[in-house]
Design an enzyme around this catalytic site. Structure first.
Site, short mmCIF file in Angstrom:
data_model
loop_
_atom_site.label_atom_id
_atom_site.label_comp_id
_atom_site.label_asym_id
_atom_site.label_seq_id
_atom_site.Cartn_x
_atom_site.Cartn_y
_atom_site.Cartn_z
N ARG A 249 -13.13 15.11 -33.94
CA ARG A 249 -12.43 16.18 -33.24
C ARG A 249 -12.87 17.51 -33.83
NH1 ARG A 249 -10.04 14.58 -28.48
NH2 ARG A 249 -12.29 14.56 -28.40
N LYS B 40 0.15 7.56 -23.40
CA LYS B 40 0.59 7.89 -24.76
C LYS B 40 2.09 7.61 -24.88
CE LYS B 40 -3.43 10.28 -24.42
NZ LYS B 40 -4.28 10.23 -23.22
N TYR C 77 0.84 -1.21 0.00
CA TYR C 77 0.00 0.00 0.00
C TYR C 77 0.87 1.25 0.00
CZ TYR C 77 -3.83 3.17 0.80
OH TYR C 77 -4.74 4.18 0.63
N ASP D 239 1.78 20.23 -20.36
CA ASP D 239 1.12 18.94 -20.59
C ASP D 239 2.13 18.11 -21.38
OD1 ASP D 239 -0.27 16.76 -21.58
OD2 ASP D 239 -2.13 17.87 -21.85
N PHE E 23 -7.55 21.53 -24.72
CA PHE E 23 -7.80 20.10 -24.82
C PHE E 23 -9.01 19.80 -23.95
CE2 PHE E 23 -7.55 15.60 -23.85
CZ PHE E 23 -7.62 15.13 -25.16
N THR E 24 -9.83 18.85 -24.39
CA THR E 24 -11.15 18.63 -23.78
C THR E 24 -11.09 18.47 -22.26
OG1 THR E 24 -10.87 16.30 -24.34
CG2 THR E 24 -12.15 17.62 -25.87
N PHE F 199 -18.82 14.33 -26.31
CA PHE F 199 -18.42 13.48 -27.44
C PHE F 199 -18.31 12.01 -27.04
CE2 PHE F 199 -14.90 15.42 -25.27
CZ PHE F 199 -14.08 14.34 -24.97
C1 P70 Z 1 -6.74 10.94 -26.73
C2 P70 Z 1 -6.62 10.80 -25.22
C3 P70 Z 1 -5.83 12.32 -23.52
C4 P70 Z 1 -5.09 13.52 -23.12
C5 P70 Z 1 -4.35 14.27 -24.06
C6 P70 Z 1 -3.67 15.42 -23.66
C7 P70 Z 1 -2.88 16.23 -24.61
C8 P70 Z 1 -4.43 15.12 -21.45
C9 P70 Z 1 -5.14 13.96 -21.80
C10 P70 Z 1 -5.93 13.25 -20.74
C11 P70 Z 1 -7.89 10.31 -24.55
C12 P70 Z 1 -9.04 11.22 -24.78
C13 P70 Z 1 -9.34 12.20 -23.86
C14 P70 Z 1 -10.39 13.06 -24.09
C15 P70 Z 1 -11.10 12.95 -25.28
C16 P70 Z 1 -10.83 11.94 -26.17
C17 P70 Z 1 -9.80 11.09 -25.92
N1 P70 Z 1 -6.10 12.04 -24.72
N2 P70 Z 1 -3.73 15.80 -22.37
O1 P70 Z 1 -7.30 10.01 -27.32
O2 P70 Z 1 -5.31 12.08 -20.39
O3 P70 Z 1 -6.93 10.30 -21.11
O4 P70 Z 1 -5.01 9.79 -19.56
O5 P70 Z 1 -6.94 11.13 -18.77
O6 P70 Z 1 -4.29 13.89 -25.34
O7 P70 Z 1 -6.26 11.91 -27.30
P1 P70 Z 1 -6.08 10.75 -19.94
#
Ligand code: P70
Length: 470
Positions: free
Chosen positions: A395, A271, A85, A228, A137-138, A462
């Site tokens: 996207r 990634k 743990y 990031d 970013f989303t 989305f």
């Molecule tokens: C993708 C994934 C994640 C991501 C990223 C960047 C530049 C942070 C994160 C978050 C998964 C994804 C996320 C949201 C919408 C669609 C797909 N990207 N910064 O496919 O990381 O997913 O580990 O929480 O690209 O691009 P995590």
């Protein structure tokens, strides 16, 4: 690996031929379903590729997140998981790998990137503060908004134009940033949010020159600069290739130099770092770290595991080392480019230059007959699946969501469908199949009618939205 090591036969002998720096030890059969079943699956999924079952998919280019193949060394590392743990030895291996390659002092693991985004947003944003960044970013923007921040896009204009072939379309436009700081006052800026590479712009890189200018600017105004680092390794490749003075430096050296311009970083290790799950948050400031370390136990887990198993942390530590190797990165981006070149030969409209992790098809150019309210990129993702069982991701306007204040749709200039390439998973032959399917869908573009949204969730719509054909 240093640059003096001969990496490919082509490099040793000046030959043209080139191959991946690995061979395949274990295979996973693909499933293929017929067109009638694909049609049925698409209706059941509400024309949203996120809602398909993966068994209904032939070649899965939804994302490069958590979909990469681990190496034999990583799998061996999984067996050395210390599932304690507290204070697992794998945590200390991870900490050492991050300190060595990213250079930050204080680290907490998180279950994935958005766990780290949540923590940094909660500790570094005060309600009403502004967060300038190089394109939204989303998940990043949502966590910034949930913490009371206001995201402001300060990326260069070229990033919004798919046809613009500038080498560093991820750069921050300093004039835009200066304006925000002047208008709001430095005290009302939470931090600058810098992503390298920029996912929503098409995987476009930030130059080292821009990172250094930002370091200087932020230092002068007393504003923190957070990175990031999700696809920093790919960003480093573009710097090595395109920026004067970097051709002789290794990916690892460039990545470290880039991080040294910033005050901390969050990471989705799913990634670059070649793992199926995991992330981290790292900063150099002890006081900030104390707050993070306190908050991580509320949302993720103890500060030495952050929601991960010991074995996951070990795989990540090894993945970080592997991800920094020059021949790996060259091969990874080389495969994305191979697909890009096939499509370019057929004049398929897409974001140029091709970025690090994906091909981004320009859905507006595919379907000039559709308005953004008819969801061209969502339509293109559905058509590709129908044609060949290839799964891609919208996207565009669906991903952009609604304005936090007015409630209206964001209408991004970029209306894109992403063909995302997992690392070390598919072969060149798969890329040929993908290219032919994209060509077939492009040839049939005049018949596309578009979609209407019939179900819309509140957050990150989305992922779970449903559509019907118009
Ligand atoms: C993708 C994934 C994640 C991501 C990223 C960047 C530049 C942070 C994160 C978050 C998964 C994804 C996320 C949201 C919408 C669609 C797909 N990207 N910064 O496919 O990381 O997913 O580990 O929480 O690209 O691009 P995590």
């Amino acid at each position: 690996m240093s640059n003096s090591t001969p990496q490919t036969m082509g490099q040793q002998f000046g030959r043209r031929s080139w191959a991946e720096p690995w061979k395949i030890k274990m295979v996973e059969p693909l499933t293929m379903v017929g067109r009638a079943e694909r049609q049925k699956a698409l209706v059941e999924a509400g024309y949203n590729t996120f809602l398909l079952r993966s068994e209904e998919v032939y070649i899965d280019l939804l994302t490069d997140s958590g979909t990469s193949a681990m190496s034999d060394r990583q799998w061996a590392g999984m067996m050395t998981g210390d599932e304690a743990y507290a204070g697992s030895r794998n945590y200390y291996n991870l900490e050492a790998a991050i300190r060595n390659h990213y250079g930050y002092r204080y680290i907490v693991p998180t279950h994935q990137g958005r766990g780290a985004e949540h923590l940094i947003s909660q500790v570094a944003i005060r309600r009403g503060q502004y967060v300038p960044g190089n394109m939204y970013f989303t998940t990043t923007r949502l966590h910034q908004e949930l913490a009371g921040g206001v995201f402001v896009d300060v990326i260069v204009d070229a990033a919004h134009d798919p046809a613009d072939r500038s080498p560093f379309k991820g750069d921050v436009d300093l004039a835009k940033l200066e304006r925000v700081v002047r208008e709001q006052g430095a005290a009302n800026i939470a931090y600058v949010s810098l992503a390298a590479t920029v996912n929503m712009a098409g995987g476009q890189p930030v130059s080292m020159g821009n990172a250094k200018t930002l370091r200087e600017f932020c230092g002068r105004h007393g504003i923190r600069l957070f990175l990031d680092a999700t696809r920093l390794v790919e960003n480093a490749f573009f710097i090595q290739e395109r920026e004067p003075g970097y051709a002789g430096k290794s990916i690892a050296q460039i990545a470290r130099e880039f991080c040294d311009c910033t005050d901390g970083a969050w990471m989705s290790a799913k990634k670059d770092s070649l793992v199926n799950i995991g992330g981290w948050l790292a900063v150099n400031d002890w006081t900030l770290f104390e707050e993070i370390r306190n908050l991580v136990v509320v949302y993720e887990g103890l500060h030495t595991y952050g929601g991960l198993a010991g074995r996951d942390m070990e795989a990540m530590a090894i993945g970080i080392e592997e991800s920094m190797q020059d021949d790996h990165v060259r091969s990874r981006i080389g495969q994305v480019r191979y697909l890009g070149e096939l499509l370019e030969d057929w004049d398929i409209p897409m974001v140029q230059p091709v970025g690090g992790h994906a091909i981004f098809l320009d859905a507006r150019a595919f379907y000039p007959q559709l308005t953004q309210d008819q969801y061209p990129a969502q339509t293109l993702a559905a058509e590709l699946y129908l044609d060949s069982g290839i799964r891609s991701m919208e996207r565009g306007v669906v991903s952009a969501g609604r304005d936090a204040v007015t409630g209206g749709h964001h209408y991004p200039k970029l209306e894109l469908t992403r063909l995302t390439i997992p690392r070390r998973v598919y072969t060149q032959a798969h890329m040929d199949v993908v290219a032919e399917s994209v060509k077939a869908v492009y040839d049939g573009r005049a018949a596309a009618r578009g979609l209407k949204m019939v179900y819309e969730p509140r957050y990150l719509r989305f992922f779970q939205a449903r559509f019907e054909p118009l």
